[in-house]
Design an enzyme around this catalytic site. Structure first.
Site, mmCIF file in Angstrom:
data_model
loop_
_atom_site.group_PDB
_atom_site.id
_atom_site.type_symbol
_atom_site.label_atom_id
_atom_site.label_comp_id
_atom_site.label_asym_id
_atom_site.label_seq_id
_atom_site.Cartn_x
_atom_site.Cartn_y
_atom_site.Cartn_z
ATOM 1 N N ASP A 68 9.200 2.751 10.631
ATOM 2 C CA ASP A 68 8.109 3.693 9.663
ATOM 3 C C ASP A 68 6.744 3.223 10.121
ATOM 4 O OD1 ASP A 68 10.257 4.920 8.676
ATOM 5 O OD2 ASP A 68 10.159 3.799 6.824
ATOM 6 N N PRO A 69 5.855 4.269 10.153
ATOM 7 C CA PRO A 69 4.376 3.637 10.558
ATOM 8 C C PRO A 69 4.071 2.530 9.720
ATOM 9 C CG PRO A 69 5.029 6.263 10.111
ATOM 10 C CD PRO A 69 6.105 5.478 9.788
#
Length: 312
Positions: A37-38
């Protein structure tokens, strides 16, 4: 063939890393073995050109994480993207936390986050959630192999980390710096080391841990420290990525290695089975330890599953 271990920076998507790798490695054929995920950092294992054929054999590998779980609140995405959507009292102590964590070793199913890339009827779950029409996601099989409390702090603290014989943990002195997302508040935070099987969402782990303790929780930080046999200590900064930083494929593949004679190697390149009594997947190499193929044994013979070499 070439694989690369990259330390994904905070806020970049895995696709952002792939795009930058294409530029730095001068090839369009770049992928990865499992997204981050970012708001997570840490190990992203990249595959390029012919090594993209290895992905089916690597995507099922166990992964190690260090997770920061904050209690007393939650968010729609179950991470620090925010905003806080609900708060609840966190009336537990460290002993309660230590008692709850081992229960995950018995967990066999997990409901994915509403904000996830899972497709239902051709629609991504996160797309439906953003439209205000969240999908009903059923439980999916997961495996928790190790769950260990490393710290319990009054708020998210970016402890440095370091490898050890028992996996990655908080560094007593100098270690690898960690960048956490912007804190959403001074919520009590556990730092937990996890080793999990494929398909496990650490954001959902945070949610479920909060429920076990009678409160709300979200993932306030995450570092991936290992994918299969490759640890974060082998990762390079994205800005330092170059063809010279490649990892040998034999360092990554998790299967036993079988060295073949020249005659056996020729049979492999022709896709013919080998009368070798092995069970499960094996990595086939020639006398110079060059990767030839991956095969699967039934106890009597090896059936070739994927050939990589063009000549023996």
């Amino acid at each position: 063939m070439a694989l690369y271990a990259v330390d994904k920076p905070l806020h970049l998507t895995s696709h952002d890393v792939v795009e930058e790798a294409r530029r730095r490695l001068s090839t369009r054929r770049v992928g990865h073995t499992g997204t981050l995920d970012p708001l997570a950092t840490g190990l992203l294992l990249l595959v390029t050109n012919e090594s993209t054929k290895l992905v089916p054999f690597l995507s099922g590998e166990d992964k190690e994480y260090i997770a920061w779980v904050s209690f007393g609140a939650t968010t729609p995405t179950l991470d620090a993207e925010g905003p806080i959507s609900e708060e609840a009292p966190a009336r537990f102590d460290r002993k309660d936390l230590e008692a709850a964590l081992p229960r995950f070793l018995e967990v066999r199913e997990q409901v994915p986050p509403l904000y996830s890339a899972i497709k239902v009827g051709g629609k991504r779950a996160y797309e439906a959630a953003r439209e205000g029409k969240p999908l009903a996601l059923g439980p999916r099989p997961v495996r928790y192999l190790e769950v260990e409390l490393l710290a319990f702090d009054p708020e998210p603290i970016p402890h440095p980390i370091a490898p050890s014989a028992r996996g990655w943990r908080l560094a007593e002195r100098r270690g690898r710096p960690v960048r956490l997302p912007r804190p959403l508040g001074a919520y009590p935070t556990a730092v937990v080391r996890l080793v999990v099987g494929p398909g496990t969402y650490v954001r959902a782990f945070a949610r479920d841990l909060g429920e076990m303790l009678g409160t709300k929780a979200f993932l306030s930080g995450l570092v991936r420290t290992r994918v299969g046999r490759v640890g974060l200590e082998r990762a390079v900064a994205l800005s330092d990525l170059s063809p010279e930083k490649a990892i040998p494929e034999l360092d990554v593949l998790p299967f036993p290695v079988v060295e073949l004679s020249h005659t056996e190697a020729r049979r492999v390149l022709e896709g013919m089975p080998l009368p070798i009594p092995a069970m499960g997947y094996v990595t086939l190499v020639d006398s110079k330890r060059r990767l030839l193929a991956i095969a699967e044994g039934d106890g009597f013979k090896l059936k070739i599953r994927r050939v990589f070499a063009k000549e023996a």
